[in-house]
Design a protein around this motif. Structure first.
Motif, PDB file in Angstrom:
ATOM      1  N   SER A  89       0.836  -1.209   0.000  1.00  0.00           N
ATOM      2  CA  SER A  89       0.000   0.000   0.000  1.00  0.00           C
ATOM      3  C   SER A  89       0.866   1.252   0.000  1.00  0.00           C
ATOM      4  N   ASN A  90       1.893   1.221   0.812  1.00  0.00           N
ATOM      5  CA  ASN A  90       2.829   2.346   0.865  1.00  0.00           C
ATOM      6  C   ASN A  90       3.502   2.558  -0.486  1.00  0.00           C
ATOM      7  N   ALA A  91       3.858   1.462  -1.145  1.00  0.00           N
ATOM      8  CA  ALA A  91       4.489   1.562  -2.466  1.00  0.00           C
ATOM      9  C   ALA A  91       3.519   2.127  -3.499  1.00  0.00           C
ATOM     10  N   ILE A  92       2.253   1.705  -3.453  1.00  0.00           N
ATOM     11  CA  ILE A  92       1.246   2.245  -4.369  1.00  0.00           C
ATOM     12  C   ILE A  92       1.101   3.746  -4.170  1.00  0.00           C
ATOM     13  N   ALA A  93       1.061   4.170  -2.913  1.00  0.00           N
ATOM     14  CA  ALA A  93       0.899   5.594  -2.615  1.00  0.00           C
ATOM     15  C   ALA A  93       2.075   6.417  -3.112  1.00  0.00           C
ATOM     16  N   HIS A  94       3.284   5.854  -3.055  1.00  0.00           N
ATOM     17  CA  HIS A  94       4.478   6.589  -3.488  1.00  0.00           C
ATOM     18  C   HIS A  94       4.663   6.563  -4.998  1.00  0.00           C
ATOM     19  N   THR A  95       4.440   5.423  -5.603  1.00  0.00           N
ATOM     20  CA  THR A  95       4.748   5.295  -7.036  1.00  0.00           C
ATOM     21  C   THR A  95       3.611   5.743  -7.942  1.00  0.00           C
ATOM     22  N   PHE A  96       2.376   5.612  -7.466  1.00  0.00           N
ATOM     23  CA  PHE A  96       1.217   5.963  -8.292  1.00  0.00           C
ATOM     24  C   PHE A  96       0.402   7.085  -7.664  1.00  0.00           C
ATOM     25  N   ALA A  97       1.059   7.961  -6.932  1.00  0.00           N
ATOM     26  CA  ALA A  97       0.350   9.022  -6.207  1.00  0.00           C
ATOM     27  C   ALA A  97      -0.459   9.912  -7.143  1.00  0.00           C
ATOM     28  N   THR A  98       0.114  10.284  -8.277  1.00  0.00           N
ATOM     29  CA  THR A  98      -0.578  11.177  -9.215  1.00  0.00           C
ATOM     30  C   THR A  98      -1.855  10.532  -9.722  1.00  0.00           C
ATOM     31  N   ALA A  99      -1.766   9.257 -10.104  1.00  0.00           N
ATOM     32  CA  ALA A  99      -2.945   8.548 -10.610  1.00  0.00           C
ATOM     33  C   ALA A  99      -3.997   8.372  -9.520  1.00  0.00           C
ATOM     34  N   MET A 100      -3.565   8.036  -8.305  1.00  0.00           N
ATOM     35  CA  MET A 100      -4.512   7.798  -7.218  1.00  0.00           C
ATOM     36  C   MET A 100      -5.221   9.091  -6.814  1.00  0.00           C
ATOM     37  N   ASN A 101      -4.556  10.217  -6.990  1.00  0.00           N
ATOM     38  CA  ASN A 101      -5.163  11.503  -6.656  1.00  0.00           C
ATOM     39  C   ASN A 101      -5.966  12.095  -7.813  1.00  0.00           C
ATOM     40  N   GLY A 102      -6.072  11.352  -8.924  1.00  0.00           N
ATOM     41  CA  GLY A 102      -6.928  11.779 -10.019  1.00  0.00           C
ATOM     42  C   GLY A 102      -6.361  12.887 -10.864  1.00  0.00           C
ATOM     43  N   ARG A 103      -5.063  12.812 -11.160  1.00  0.00           N
ATOM     44  CA  ARG A 103      -4.444  13.829 -12.013  1.00  0.00           C
ATOM     45  C   ARG A 103      -3.789  13.158 -13.218  1.00  0.00           C
ATOM     46  N   CYS A 104      -3.979  13.731 -14.391  1.00  0.00           N
ATOM     47  CA  CYS A 104      -3.346  13.239 -15.610  1.00  0.00           C
ATOM     48  C   CYS A 104      -3.080  14.450 -16.505  1.00  0.00           C
ATOM     49  N   LYS A 105      -1.826  14.855 -16.566  1.00  0.00           N
ATOM     50  CA  LYS A 105      -1.462  16.100 -17.248  1.00  0.00           C
ATOM     51  C   LYS A 105      -1.762  16.055 -18.734  1.00  0.00           C
ATOM     52  N   ASP A 106      -1.388  14.979 -19.416  1.00  0.00           N
ATOM     53  CA  ASP A 106      -1.488  14.938 -20.874  1.00  0.00           C
ATOM     54  C   ASP A 106      -2.877  14.545 -21.376  1.00  0.00           C
ATOM     55  N   LEU A 178      -7.082   2.114  -7.494  1.00  0.00           N
ATOM     56  CA  LEU A 178      -5.882   2.283  -6.666  1.00  0.00           C
ATOM     57  C   LEU A 178      -6.251   2.617  -5.218  1.00  0.00           C
ATOM     58  N   SER A 179      -7.239   3.470  -5.024  1.00  0.00           N
ATOM     59  CA  SER A 179      -7.658   3.823  -3.664  1.00  0.00           C
ATOM     60  C   SER A 179      -8.206   2.614  -2.923  1.00  0.00           C
ATOM     61  N   GLN A 180      -8.976   1.784  -3.623  1.00  0.00           N
ATOM     62  CA  GLN A 180      -9.534   0.594  -2.978  1.00  0.00           C
ATOM     63  C   GLN A 180      -8.445  -0.418  -2.648  1.00  0.00           C
ATOM     64  N   LEU A 181      -7.476  -0.585  -3.540  1.00  0.00           N
ATOM     65  CA  LEU A 181      -6.349  -1.472  -3.238  1.00  0.00           C
ATOM     66  C   LEU A 181      -5.545  -0.934  -2.057  1.00  0.00           C
ATOM     67  N   TYR A 182      -5.328   0.378  -2.037  1.00  0.00           N
ATOM     68  CA  TYR A 182      -4.555   1.008  -0.964  1.00  0.00           C
ATOM     69  C   TYR A 182      -5.182   0.705   0.404  1.00  0.00           C
ATOM     70  N   VAL A 183      -6.499   0.766   0.488  1.00  0.00           N
ATOM     71  CA  VAL A 183      -7.184   0.525   1.757  1.00  0.00           C
ATOM     72  C   VAL A 183      -7.305  -0.960   2.067  1.00  0.00           C
ATOM     73  N   LEU A 184      -7.691  -1.775   1.080  1.00  0.00           N
ATOM     74  CA  LEU A 184      -8.101  -3.146   1.358  1.00  0.00           C
ATOM     75  C   LEU A 184      -6.954  -4.146   1.455  1.00  0.00           C
ATOM     76  N   ILE A 185      -5.802  -3.867   0.849  1.00  0.00           N
ATOM     77  CA  ILE A 185      -4.678  -4.816   0.956  1.00  0.00           C
ATOM     78  C   ILE A 185      -4.244  -5.000   2.414  1.00  0.00           C
ATOM     79  N   PRO A 186      -3.982  -3.927   3.168  1.00  0.00           N
ATOM     80  CA  PRO A 186      -3.630  -4.149   4.588  1.00  0.00           C
ATOM     81  C   PRO A 186      -4.811  -4.633   5.421  1.00  0.00           C
ATOM     82  N   VAL A 187      -6.045  -4.366   4.972  1.00  0.00           N
ATOM     83  CA  VAL A 187      -7.212  -4.893   5.678  1.00  0.00           C
ATOM     84  C   VAL A 187      -7.246  -6.421   5.554  1.00  0.00           C
ATOM     85  N   CYS A 188      -6.937  -6.932   4.366  1.00  0.00           N
ATOM     86  CA  CYS A 188      -6.847  -8.392   4.201  1.00  0.00           C
ATOM     87  C   CYS A 188      -5.798  -8.975   5.144  1.00  0.00           C
ATOM     88  N   ASP A 189      -4.638  -8.351   5.178  1.00  0.00           N
ATOM     89  CA  ASP A 189      -3.530  -8.829   6.003  1.00  0.00           C
ATOM     90  C   ASP A 189      -3.797  -8.643   7.490  1.00  0.00           C
TER      91      ASP A 189
END
Length: 457
Positions: A89-106, A178-189
């Motif tokens: 989850s931490n890796a998703i937040a760091h590597t895909f932060a722009t996508a998870m926050n709903g931003r796409c420049k191009d 991405l937001s659902q994975l971020y929340v639910l992966i540690p919930v599973c664990d």
């Protein structure tokens, strides 16, 4: 630990724009516990797969105090480098932060577009097994495919482990996935490697916006996400439940000064139960107990049962019904139980009537067949009352865009013809006569804002 996200929506390489990661490059991001590598095993117009490979450094885990503390060797011998956990989850937040926050420049128009995605998690630990895994993802509309692993292939009698290879499929905007994975992966664990404080409540509210408030397992998700810290979980659930009640359907444009539609439904159901002269009633999907409160006022009802999938809603119902302060005669005729309409339950048998007020539209249509058996084949009450929204009436709501549902958790909304076709088929299958009536103010050619079916054995 490997996570892959695949889409076949043309051109599939738009996934690279959404993730802000070029398919022709391998990128590496340094994390506190190791490195995250992002690459594309396939990137064509017809199929594009983005992979996130999390390489956990066991030495860093020990130095950072994240290896576990229950016993001495756990810091050195654990599954953290090999499974999907809060580190992912931490890796998703760091590597895909722009996508998870709903931003796409191009290509900003892609942010809110629902795309077909397949998500693969190579090894996901799930405390509670496959049942909990499905309980978390299926209500969100995911198709869930699971491969279980034995504890030890040489000793199959030891049974299954709590590790799974998981494939999820859904059509959603990437930011929601991405937001659902971020929340639910540690919930599973059911574990987190870092300190949990007030800021985690804010994260949960933010990442769960639009889906967590209507999730039937929101209590379980909240408690596990906040590492079972009771004060934080209570605060988060209180805030989530406040958001749950905002339904577009409650105030049509022309009826601002009239009784709320939900109250109209409840009063109509109560009056119908009085007409039927029943004495025992099961309110299936009772929520916070509003219908039960109306029925408690009538001494003709000798036994009342309220069931809901939300434990927190039942706690609110218990408080609002003042069960602990009721006279013994009244308290003995009311019972609240935690349960689901997708599982056979002996406690639902023996009632004169069962009521489902605005319940069926919260289930995926394939799961309705299970509900039908639970209510009509196994419980077999003499009467069943079901209400649901009338999709044809949605044009009366100015804030509701064409094709949208009245509530974010609705899986379908039926017209009068669709509802009558379904109810008639169910009645014929299980031996019930069916009668229909509109609820709320009727508009020519549209009907009422809600609709009711009465099933009689």
């Amino acid at each position: 630990m490997l996570l892959t996200i695949t889409t076949k929506r043309y051109p599939a390489t738009d996934l690279g724009y959404l993730l802000h990661k070029h398919p022709a490059k391998v990128q590496t991001v340094e994390l506190a516990a190791g490195c995250a590598h992002i690459f594309y095993p396939e990137a064509t117009d017809h199929c594009c797969t983005a992979a996130l490979l999390l390489d956990i450094d066991p030495i860093r885990l020990v130095r950072g105090g994240n290896g576990g503390h229950d016993f001495a060797l756990e810091q050195y011998v654990n599954d953290r480098p090999y499974v999907a956990s809060s580190f992912l989850s931490n890796a998703i937040a760091h590597t895909f932060a722009t996508a998870m926050n709903g931003r796409c420049k191009d290509k900003p128009h892609l942010v809110d577009e629902a795309m077909p995605f397949e998500i693969n998690l190579s090894v996901l630990p799930v405390k509670g097994g496959e049942t909990v895994l499905r309980q978390l993802f299926e209500p969100l509309g995911y198709e869930v495919n699971v491969q279980a692993f034995l504890l030890d292939a040489q000793f199959p009698e030891w049974g299954q482990s709590h590790y799974f290879k998981v494939t999820l499929r859904h059509t959603l905007p990437l930011k929601i996935v991405l937001s659902q994975l971020y929340v639910l992966i540690p919930v599973c664990d059911n574990d987190k490697h870092y300190f949990i404080g007030e800021h985690e409540v804010e994260k949960l509210i933010e990442k769960g916006k639009g889906w967590l408030d209507v999730h039937p397992a929101k209590e379980l998700i909240t408690r596990r996400y906040l590492k079972h810290i009771a004060p934080l979980a209570k605060e988060a659930l209180g805030r989530i439940m406040k958001e749950e009640g905002s339904l577009l359907e409650e105030k049509p444009v022309k009826d601002k000064d009239k009784v709320r539609l939900h109250d109209v439904r409840l009063q109509a159901v109560r009056d119908l139960l009085l007409e039927l002269k029943v004495s025992t009633v099961a309110d299936l999907g009772c929520g916070e107990g509003k219908l039960l409160r109306l029925l408690m006022e009538k001494p003709v009802f000798s036994k009342l049962l309220g069931m809901d999938v939300s434990y927190h809603a039942l706690e609110i119902a218990k408080e609002k019904l003042k069960i602990d302060r009721l006279p013994e005669a009244q308290r003995s005729k009311l019972e609240l139980i935690h349960g689901s309409l997708t599982y056979r339950d002996k406690r639902l048998s023996g009632f004169d009537a069962a009521v489902l007020v605005e319940v069926i539209e919260h289930l995926d249509i394939p799961r309705l067949q299970t509900l039908e058996k639970v209510v009509f084949e196994y419980a077999q009450p003499q009467h069943v009352i079901i209400t649901t929204v009338n999709a044809a009436y949605n044009v009366m709501y100015e804030k509701l865009s064409n094709g949208s549902f009245r509530h974010s958790d609705h899986r379908f909304e039926w017209t009068r013809a669709e509802f009558e076709a379904w109810a008639s088929q169910v009645g014929a299958q299980f031996g019930y006569e069916v009668f229909f009536r509109p609820l709320g103010e009727v508009v020519d050619n549209l009907g009422g804002p809600s609709q009711l079916a009465l099933f009689k054995r």
